[in-house]
Design an enzyme around this catalytic site. Structure first.
Site, PDB file in Angstrom:
ATOM      1  N   TRP A 168       0.873  -1.161   0.000  1.00 31.84           N
ATOM      2  CA  TRP A 168       0.000   0.000   0.000  1.00 31.84           C
ATOM      3  C   TRP A 168       0.924   1.229   0.000  1.00 31.84           C
ATOM      4  CZ3 TRP A 168      -1.718  -4.621   0.945  1.00 31.84           C
ATOM      5  CH2 TRP A 168      -3.070  -4.925   1.096  1.00 31.84           C
ATOM      6  N   VAL A 218       1.648  -3.099  -6.386  1.00 40.10           N
ATOM      7  CA  VAL A 218       1.511  -1.895  -5.577  1.00 40.10           C
ATOM      8  C   VAL A 218       0.054  -1.441  -5.587  1.00 40.10           C
ATOM      9  CG1 VAL A 218       3.880  -1.096  -5.832  1.00 40.10           C
ATOM     10  CG2 VAL A 218       2.189  -0.398  -7.519  1.00 40.10           C
ATOM     11  N   LYS A 219      -0.408  -1.063  -4.404  1.00 45.02           N
ATOM     12  CA  LYS A 219      -1.755  -0.504  -4.268  1.00 45.02           C
ATOM     13  C   LYS A 219      -1.628   1.005  -4.114  1.00 45.02           C
ATOM     14  CE  LYS A 219      -5.733  -0.065  -1.218  1.00 45.02           C
ATOM     15  NZ  LYS A 219      -6.237  -0.223   0.156  1.00 45.02           N
ATOM     16  N   GLN A 220      -2.399   1.739  -4.885  1.00 42.49           N
ATOM     17  CA  GLN A 220      -2.298   3.196  -4.850  1.00 42.49           C
ATOM     18  C   GLN A 220      -3.670   3.816  -5.072  1.00 42.49           C
ATOM     19  OE1 GLN A 220      -1.232   6.071  -3.738  1.00 42.49           O
ATOM     20  NE2 GLN A 220       0.854   5.530  -4.444  1.00 42.49           N
TER      21      GLN A 220
END
Length: 358
Positions: A203, A240-242
């Site tokens: 995150w 990846v979390k965005q």
């Protein structure tokens, strides 16, 4: 007209033509590593990841309604800590019971479920073989008074492995005073996770009160979130979390007058991006090693127009070259049948061959 009977175009409303026909003239799509059924073979086979990591990445990509497409739909439920259990589960108290979280992820056709040591540990023997577990390693506890925004470890990578996890997740608040410690902590955790064969999801959140300049909030600026992604893949996040960008110019705003922050090149704004939401998100993908690490965008807080919001977010993510969506509150703060429908709506975007990379 009932939401369930509306098409993707109808849910996009006045933005439909623009979002569905836009072509990126910034970073061309042929430069990207786009999600596909052979993504692990095409991308991760070139890396230093061991065979067990490759196996678990493939297991995650093969599960649920999106299995075999290269795209992911993940249910994240760490809000009981991050936002307090009462505030998170009051709209639907059924989710105080961890088993209902697992049931929603399974019935909703998700690739995996990302939640806490406590939630997954409480039902591990019943569900670890039924859906990929993503154990969230750290959290911002919300009990300290006054509230202190800091990610701290709640367990170990080895414990996640013993629980049968397919992957581990963590959050870093890039830009915060605590970010240096968090980067080092999570880097060590991700190294250990890869040693044990688990995939890693980060995150990549920005957090600093200085990122609000003259009444404008730049926490979701493409340039700042893009750099957060780039730091995330540097410590070998596989995904990846965005938050999806809503504007650009964070570095510009923070470098006004005598202030100096980071480094920028005007080409970030004039050549590598534009004001279009797909181009802004494309810049996030570019910073994730041109898509070698998959970009998943968050669905955001729940509200009155959740179906419209998640469809818009999913279309932008897919057309930008992203890997999928990770949506929690919009699903679990509803009755389970409605939560399943909203997850399926998201997945339908990625299953629609007419919605292509811009």
């Amino acid at each position: 007209m009932a939401i369930a009977s509306k098409s993707i175009e109808e849910l996009l409303g006045d933005e439909a033509e623009d979002l569905l026909t836009h072509e990126c003239e910034t970073i061309p799509k042929d430069k990207l590593h786009v999600p596909s059924s052979s993504f692990v073979d095409d991308v991760f086979m070139q890396t230093d990841r061991n065979p067990r990591v490759l196996k678990n990445l493939q297991a995650l990509l093969d599960h649920g309604r999106l299995g075999g497409t290269g795209y992911v739909s993940i249910l994240p439920v760490d809000q009981g800590i991050e936002h307090s259990a009462g505030a998170s589960f009051a709209p639907n108290p059924d989710y105080f019971d961890p088993e209902n979280i697992l049931k929603l992820a399974i019935e909703g056709g998700c690739n995996g479920v990302a939640t806490t040591f406590g939630v997954l540990g409480s039902v591990a023997r019943k569900y670890a073989h039924k859906i990929p577990f993503i154990v969230k390693l750290n959290h911002n506890e919300l009990m300290t008074y006054p509230n202190n925004y800091n990610q701290i470890m709640f367990g170990t990578v080895d414990r996640a492995f013993d629980m049968g996890a397919t992957a581990v997740g963590a959050t870093i608040y890039f830009g915060s005073q605590e970010s240096s410690r968090q980067i080092q902590e999570v880097a060590r955790a991700f190294e250990r996770a890869h040693e044990l064969g688990m995939a890693t999801i980060l995150w990549c959140y920005t957090r600093n009160s200085a990122f609000k300049v003259d009444g404008t909030d730049y926490h979701s600026a493409a340039d700042l979130t893009g750099q957060a992604n780039h730091l995330g893949v540097t410590i070998q996040a596989d995904i990846v979390k965005q938050k999806q960008p809503t504007l650009n110019g964070g570095y510009r705003a923070l470098n006004k007058g005598d202030s100096s922050y980071g480094k920028l090149d005007e080409d970030i704004y004039d050549e590598l991006s534009s004001d279009h939401p797909i181009d802004l998100t494309r810049y996030q993908v570019a910073n994730s090693y041109m898509g070698r690490s998959g970009l998943i965008n968050s669905g955001g807080a729940s509200g009155d127009n959740d179906f419209e919001q998640v469809i818009r977010t999913a279309v932008i993510n897919k057309r930008a070259g992203g890997m999928g969506l990770i949506t929690g509150r919009k699903a679990f703060q509803r009755p389970m049948e409605e939560g399943i429908r909203i997850l399926n709506f998201i997945q339908d975007v990625y299953l629609d061959d007419d919605i292509t990379v811009a």
